[in-house]
Design an enzyme around this catalytic site. Structure first.
Site, PDB file in Angstrom:
ATOM      1  N   LYS A  21       6.664  40.358 -36.885  1.00  0.00           N
ATOM      2  CA  LYS A  21       6.963  39.845 -37.344  1.00  0.00           C
ATOM      3  C   LYS A  21       5.195  38.955 -38.200  1.00  0.00           C
ATOM      4  O   LYS A  21       4.885  40.227 -38.979  1.00  0.00           O
ATOM      5  CB  LYS A  21       7.792  39.228 -38.195  1.00  0.00           C
ATOM      6  CG  LYS A  21       7.589  38.959 -39.911  1.00  0.00           C
ATOM      7  CD  LYS A  21       8.779  38.474 -40.490  1.00  0.00           C
ATOM      8  CE  LYS A  21       8.557  37.141 -40.230  1.00  0.00           C
ATOM      9  NZ  LYS A  21       8.724  36.334 -41.628  1.00  0.00           N
ATOM     10  N   ARG A  96      13.217  34.188 -49.884  1.00  0.00           N
ATOM     11  CA  ARG A  96      13.816  33.501 -49.022  1.00  0.00           C
ATOM     12  C   ARG A  96      15.398  33.492 -49.268  1.00  0.00           C
ATOM     13  O   ARG A  96      16.174  33.503 -48.896  1.00  0.00           O
ATOM     14  CB  ARG A  96      13.524  31.999 -48.896  1.00  0.00           C
ATOM     15  CG  ARG A  96      12.561  31.999 -47.406  1.00  0.00           C
ATOM     16  CD  ARG A  96      12.802  31.595 -46.273  1.00  0.00           C
ATOM     17  NE  ARG A  96      11.623  31.433 -45.359  1.00  0.00           N
ATOM     18  CZ  ARG A  96      10.908  30.835 -45.534  1.00  0.00           C
ATOM     19  NH1 ARG A  96       9.988  30.252 -46.017  1.00  0.00           N
ATOM     20  NH2 ARG A  96       9.989  31.248 -44.301  1.00  0.00           N
ATOM     21  N   ARG A 133       7.097  32.298 -25.208  1.00  0.00           N
ATOM     22  CA  ARG A 133       5.852  31.877 -25.637  1.00  0.00           C
ATOM     23  C   ARG A 133       5.159  31.241 -25.867  1.00  0.00           C
ATOM     24  O   ARG A 133       5.822  29.341 -25.135  1.00  0.00           O
ATOM     25  CB  ARG A 133       7.217  31.824 -27.305  1.00  0.00           C
ATOM     26  CG  ARG A 133       6.033  32.153 -28.927  1.00  0.00           C
ATOM     27  CD  ARG A 133       6.279  32.424 -29.536  1.00  0.00           C
ATOM     28  NE  ARG A 133       6.833  32.134 -30.283  1.00  0.00           N
ATOM     29  CZ  ARG A 133       7.631  32.622 -31.749  1.00  0.00           C
ATOM     30  NH1 ARG A 133       7.229  33.596 -31.918  1.00  0.00           N
ATOM     31  NH2 ARG A 133       7.809  32.112 -32.462  1.00  0.00           N
ATOM     32  N   ARG A 161       5.841  26.486 -25.998  1.00  0.00           N
ATOM     33  CA  ARG A 161       6.697  25.209 -26.527  1.00  0.00           C
ATOM     34  C   ARG A 161       7.416  24.687 -26.708  1.00  0.00           C
ATOM     35  O   ARG A 161       8.699  25.196 -26.308  1.00  0.00           O
ATOM     36  CB  ARG A 161       6.918  26.297 -27.331  1.00  0.00           C
ATOM     37  CG  ARG A 161       5.599  27.147 -28.426  1.00  0.00           C
ATOM     38  CD  ARG A 161       6.098  28.093 -29.280  1.00  0.00           C
ATOM     39  NE  ARG A 161       7.101  27.070 -30.684  1.00  0.00           N
ATOM     40  CZ  ARG A 161       7.089  27.810 -31.827  1.00  0.00           C
ATOM     41  NH1 ARG A 161       6.103  28.264 -32.121  1.00  0.00           N
ATOM     42  NH2 ARG A 161       7.911  27.002 -32.769  1.00  0.00           N
ATOM     43  N   ARG A 172      17.548  28.539 -34.635  1.00  0.00           N
ATOM     44  CA  ARG A 172      16.602  28.549 -35.049  1.00  0.00           C
ATOM     45  C   ARG A 172      17.360  30.136 -35.049  1.00  0.00           C
ATOM     46  O   ARG A 172      17.238  30.925 -36.732  1.00  0.00           O
ATOM     47  CB  ARG A 172      15.736  29.084 -34.013  1.00  0.00           C
ATOM     48  CG  ARG A 172      14.863  27.603 -34.948  1.00  0.00           C
ATOM     49  CD  ARG A 172      13.852  27.662 -33.443  1.00  0.00           C
ATOM     50  NE  ARG A 172      12.006  28.596 -34.207  1.00  0.00           N
ATOM     51  CZ  ARG A 172      11.234  28.690 -33.895  1.00  0.00           C
ATOM     52  NH1 ARG A 172      11.282  28.387 -31.714  1.00  0.00           N
ATOM     53  NH2 ARG A 172      10.281  29.360 -33.762  1.00  0.00           N
TER      54      ARG A 172
END
Ligand code: ZN
Length: 225
Positions: A21, A96, A133, A161, A172
């Site tokens: 995104k 949101r 990632r 990460r 998440r």
């Protein structure tokens, strides 16, 4: 006379972590000369400038609480009053909540159409992407795939990460879907709501997103809700 006024490209971006995104929002904004407005950035800016809303936001965040809908809406509304948003904007991280989405409709009432882009990627693909990632171990920036071993900002070493373990990632994604579902439901009946297949090479996503936004921006006002 006779000069056609270009349509405004007002875009809201939705998509789970790992959907690309941020990259796509950035690209679209750059290609069309639009401001990319991320709530994190404008919140920091409002706090830094010490605007009345920024001061309220700072007190809330200092207390470890979430900034309220009312304050968030106020900060976004202020940002959307600036001249650079006349040709349009790309909003990332807002709305949101349904309260925020309703307020955004009111803000947009006398402006061009609001196109909502939802980048959809299957969960297995997101899990794979997020596990791969990397960030820079020195400056912490997210590493695009083009950076093979070193950070393009500071030359630091790229590391995975640590919070991207499978369980953390799954959680998440679950939180994202729980929080975003009402927003998707809020927008999904509109002709200006566009779902984009994010499980394609980034350039292909860019092209289909571009076409979808342009088409949706031409939807006549009476057909928008
Ligand atoms: Zn770095």
């Amino acid at each position: 006379m006779g000069q056609q006024r270009p349509m405004a490209l007002n875009v809201v971006m939705l998509g789970p972590p790992g959907a690309g995104k941020g990259t796509q929002a950035e690209r679209f904004a750059r290609t069309h000369g639009l401001p990319k407005i991320s709530t994190g950035d404008i919140l920091r800016e409002a706090v830094h400038n010490g605007t009345p809303l920024g001061c309220i936001a700072k007190r809330t965040m200092d207390a470890g609480e979430l900034v309220s809908d009312e304050v968030m809406i106020g900060i976004v509304a202020e940002r959307l009053k600036r001249d650079d948003t006349c040709p349009g904007f790309v909003l990332d991280g807002f709305p949101r909540t349904v309260v925020q989405a309703t307020a955004l409709d009111e803000i947009m009432d006398k402006r061009g159409p609001l196109v909502v882009v939802d980048i959809v990627v299957p969960e297995e693909v997101l899990l794979r992407r997020l596990a791969a990632r990397r960030i820079c171990g020195s400056c912490g920036v997210n590493a695009p795939v083009e950076w093979v071993t070193a950070c393009g900002n500071c030359g630091g070493r790229l590391v995975h990460r640590t919070d991207d373990g499978n369980e953390v990632v799954r959680e998440r994604l679950k939180v994202y879907h729980r929080e975003t579902k009402p927003i998707v439901e809020f927008y999904s009946g509109r002709p200006t709501f566009q779902q984009i297949d994010g499980n394609q090479p980034p350039d292909v996503v860019t092209t289909s997103m571009d076409a979808a936004i342009r088409a949706a921006s031409l939807v006549p006002k009476e057909a928008r809700l």
